[in-house]
Design a protein around this motif. Structure first.
Motif, PDB file in Angstrom:
ATOM      1  N   ASP A 124       0.830  -1.215   0.000  1.00 44.76           N
ATOM      2  CA  ASP A 124       0.000   0.000   0.000  1.00 44.76           C
ATOM      3  C   ASP A 124       0.865   1.267   0.000  1.00 44.76           C
ATOM      4  OD1 ASP A 124      -2.332  -1.505  -0.005  1.00 44.76           O
ATOM      5  OD2 ASP A 124      -2.715  -1.249   2.152  1.00 44.76           O
ATOM      6  N   VAL A 125       1.949   1.253   0.768  1.00 47.78           N
ATOM      7  CA  VAL A 125       2.853   2.403   0.802  1.00 47.78           C
ATOM      8  C   VAL A 125       3.507   2.598  -0.564  1.00 47.78           C
ATOM      9  CG1 VAL A 125       4.997   3.316   1.789  1.00 47.78           C
ATOM     10  CG2 VAL A 125       3.291   2.288   3.282  1.00 47.78           C
ATOM     11  N   CYS A 126       3.932   1.491  -1.178  1.00 47.89           N
ATOM     12  CA  CYS A 126       4.548   1.581  -2.509  1.00 47.89           C
ATOM     13  C   CYS A 126       3.554   2.126  -3.533  1.00 47.89           C
ATOM     14  CB  CYS A 126       5.044   0.205  -2.957  1.00 47.89           C
ATOM     15  SG  CYS A 126       6.392  -0.440  -1.951  1.00 47.89           S
ATOM     16  N   ARG A 127       2.330   1.656  -3.472  1.00 45.91           N
ATOM     17  CA  ARG A 127       1.306   2.149  -4.404  1.00 45.91           C
ATOM     18  C   ARG A 127       1.028   3.629  -4.182  1.00 45.91           C
ATOM     19  NH1 ARG A 127      -2.194  -3.260  -3.928  1.00 45.91           N
ATOM     20  NH2 ARG A 127      -1.244  -4.371  -5.663  1.00 45.91           N
ATOM     21  N   ALA A 128       1.011   4.051  -2.918  1.00 43.94           N
ATOM     22  CA  ALA A 128       0.804   5.475  -2.614  1.00 43.94           C
ATOM     23  C   ALA A 128       1.950   6.302  -3.184  1.00 43.94           C
ATOM     24  CB  ALA A 128       0.688   5.690  -1.106  1.00 43.94           C
ATOM     25  N   ALA A 129       3.171   5.797  -3.073  1.00 40.30           N
ATOM     26  CA  ALA A 129       4.330   6.509  -3.614  1.00 40.30           C
ATOM     27  C   ALA A 129       4.194   6.677  -5.124  1.00 40.30           C
ATOM     28  CB  ALA A 129       5.619   5.750  -3.280  1.00 40.30           C
ATOM     29  N   ILE A 130       3.814   5.608  -5.794  1.00 39.77           N
ATOM     30  CA  ILE A 130       3.634   5.668  -7.251  1.00 39.77           C
ATOM     31  C   ILE A 130       2.513   6.641  -7.608  1.00 39.77           C
ATOM     32  CG2 ILE A 130       2.948   4.325  -9.281  1.00 39.77           C
ATOM     33  CD1 ILE A 130       4.401   1.910  -7.873  1.00 39.77           C
ATOM     34  N   ARG A 131       1.405   6.542  -6.882  1.00 37.42           N
ATOM     35  CA  ARG A 131       0.264   7.445  -7.121  1.00 37.42           C
ATOM     36  C   ARG A 131       0.669   8.905  -6.953  1.00 37.42           C
ATOM     37  NH1 ARG A 131      -2.937   6.952  -2.360  1.00 37.42           N
ATOM     38  NH2 ARG A 131      -1.568   8.618  -1.685  1.00 37.42           N
ATOM     39  N   ASP A 132       1.518   9.175  -5.953  1.00 37.23           N
ATOM     40  CA  ASP A 132       1.940  10.546  -5.663  1.00 37.23           C
ATOM     41  C   ASP A 132       3.096  11.008  -6.548  1.00 37.23           C
ATOM     42  OD1 ASP A 132      -0.013  10.567  -3.711  1.00 37.23           O
ATOM     43  OD2 ASP A 132       1.381  10.243  -2.045  1.00 37.23           O
ATOM     44  N   GLY A 133       3.560  10.129  -7.448  1.00 42.07           N
ATOM     45  CA  GLY A 133       4.615  10.495  -8.381  1.00 42.07           C
ATOM     46  C   GLY A 133       6.019  10.168  -7.913  1.00 42.07           C
ATOM     47  N   TYR A 134       6.132   9.450  -6.815  1.00 36.89           N
ATOM     48  CA  TYR A 134       7.446   9.125  -6.253  1.00 36.89           C
ATOM     49  C   TYR A 134       7.808   7.659  -6.487  1.00 36.89           C
ATOM     50  CZ  TYR A 134       7.241  13.629  -3.866  1.00 36.89           C
ATOM     51  OH  TYR A 134       7.173  14.968  -3.586  1.00 36.89           O
TER      52      TYR A 134
END
Length: 135
Positions: free
Chosen positions: A103-113
């Motif tokens: 979930d943290v990795c997906r959030a990073a990708i979603r946020d552009g990171y």
């Protein structure tokens, strides 16, 4: 109308600047805790809980930090690395909380990171964690 627009612009710039300041204030604290937790291998103790809390706080700033960076450096095409995503994902992974790590990795990708400083990036981290889960 132009006064309202100018106030909004100043508010956005101030907010982004405040977010950047908070982020750069949190980074050394997070780095120190992360190092301590990883060396001690105590992933559930008080330092680990504090690390989790600070990473979440820092991650909540990420969109405003990027907005501020873009305002100050319009030539930037994508956000640089944002270590708190990687550090929190790693903490969850070490705890065996694989879904939280993903979930943290997906959030990073979603946020552009997506760039986490590794060759495989966040998307590769997700693949690695999913392989580990399926074992």
């Amino acid at each position: 109308d132009s006064v309202k627009k100018a106030k909004r612009t100043v508010a956005i710039a101030y907010s982004a600047s405040a977010a950047e300041n908070k982020h750069f204030d949190l980074m050394p604290k997070i780095d120190e805790l992360y190092s301590s937790v990883m060396h001690s291998k105590d992933y559930t103790g008080s330092k680990a809980k504090r690390l989790e809390e600070l990473c979440k706080k820092d991650i909540s700033l990420a969109p405003d930090v990027w907005k501020g960076m873009k305002q100050n450096s319009p030539q930037l095409c994508s956000p640089p690395t944002y270590p708190s995503y990687r550090q929190l994902a790693t903490l969850y992974e070490r705890r065996g909380e694989y879904e939280k790590a993903i979930d943290v990795c997906r959030a990073a990708i979603r946020d552009g990171y997506n760039d986490d400083g590794t060759r495989a990036k966040m998307s590769g981290r997700i693949e690695r964690i999913e392989k580990h889960i399926s074992k």
